[in-house]
Motif scaffolding. Structure first.
Motif, short mmCIF file in Angstrom:
data_model
loop_
_atom_site.label_atom_id
_atom_site.label_comp_id
_atom_site.label_asym_id
_atom_site.label_seq_id
_atom_site.Cartn_x
_atom_site.Cartn_y
_atom_site.Cartn_z
N LEU A 163 0.93 -1.20 -0.05
CA LEU A 163 0.00 -0.10 0.03
C LEU A 163 0.88 1.31 0.02
O LEU A 163 0.57 2.31 -0.82
CB LEU A 163 -0.86 0.13 1.11
CG LEU A 163 -2.23 -1.02 1.19
CD1 LEU A 163 -2.91 -0.97 2.38
CD2 LEU A 163 -3.09 -0.32 0.06
N VAL A 164 1.85 1.06 0.74
CA VAL A 164 2.93 2.51 0.85
C VAL A 164 3.58 2.82 -0.67
O VAL A 164 3.50 3.72 -1.08
CB VAL A 164 4.02 2.42 2.09
CG1 VAL A 164 5.00 3.27 1.82
CG2 VAL A 164 3.00 2.29 3.34
N GLY B 198 2.41 1.44 -3.43
CA GLY B 198 1.60 1.71 -4.57
C GLY B 198 1.19 3.03 -4.26
O GLY B 198 1.13 4.10 -5.37
N SER B 199 0.94 3.68 -3.15
CA SER B 199 0.42 5.08 -3.06
C SER B 199 1.60 6.30 -3.40
O SER B 199 1.33 7.06 -4.10
CB SER B 199 0.21 5.33 -1.45
OG SER B 199 1.23 5.43 -0.71
N GLY B 200 2.79 5.70 -3.09
CA GLY B 200 3.86 6.53 -3.56
C GLY B 200 3.93 6.59 -5.23
O GLY B 200 4.35 7.74 -5.86
N LEU C 108 1.57 5.96 -7.33
CA LEU C 108 0.37 6.83 -7.83
C LEU C 108 0.60 8.21 -7.53
O LEU C 108 0.23 9.11 -8.61
CB LEU C 108 -0.83 6.46 -6.91
CG LEU C 108 -2.17 6.96 -7.42
CD1 LEU C 108 -2.43 6.51 -8.84
CD2 LEU C 108 -3.39 6.28 -6.46
N GLY C 109 1.04 8.60 -6.72
CA GLY C 109 1.21 10.21 -6.27
C GLY C 109 2.19 10.65 -7.14
O GLY C 109 2.04 11.77 -7.94
N ARG C 110 3.31 9.99 -7.66
CA ARG C 110 4.41 10.52 -8.47
C ARG C 110 3.67 10.41 -10.01
O ARG C 110 3.95 11.48 -10.74
CB ARG C 110 5.69 9.52 -8.57
CG ARG C 110 6.60 9.78 -7.54
CD ARG C 110 7.93 9.02 -7.64
NE ARG C 110 7.77 7.77 -7.56
CZ ARG C 110 7.94 7.19 -6.74
NH1 ARG C 110 7.98 7.57 -5.40
NH2 ARG C 110 7.74 5.60 -6.66
#
Length: 116
Positions: A10-11, A13-15, A17-19
């Motif tokens: 999750l961490v 993946g969110s990174g 996605l954020g980029r």
């Protein structure tokens, strides 16, 4: 152990996605600048912020250039109250903007105004 792996996924993946979102936003800004859309949008926004002229304000309130500040306030109060009871919020806001415009004009001319 499984919870730790899921948390790491999750961490990460969110990174990622954020980029991706940041890159897409930058690309959209670049494209807007290249095609002129950004400049057109800024022009449209500035057109929407058009300031009411004294002439338009006088027409809205139904007064002449020779009207005193007391006459302006009487007309404003009458129109504002009428639109509050059986008019529209749009008309009421136009009446209020007209009063604000004329108030600024009278103050810049050095004539006394008392806000009600």
């Amino acid at each position: 152990m499984v919870a730790k792996i899921i948390a790491n996924l999750l961490v990460m993946g969110s990174g990622v996605l954020g980029r991706a979102v940041v890159q897409a936003y930058r690309k959209a800004l670049d494209n807007a600048n290249k095609t002129g859309v950004a400049k057109e949008t800024i022009q449209n926004i500035s057109r929407m912020r058009k300031v009411m002229t004294e002439e338009e304000a006088r027409q809205i309130l139904g007064i002449s250039e020779q009207s005193s500040w007391d006459e302006i306030l009487q007309k404003y109060d009458s129109l504002f109250e009428n639109n509050a009871k059986n008019g529209s919020f749009y008309l009421q806001s136009k009446v209020h903007r007209a009063k604000e415009c004329l108030e600024a004009a009278y103050q810049s001319k050095g004539e006394g105004t008392t806000t009600s």
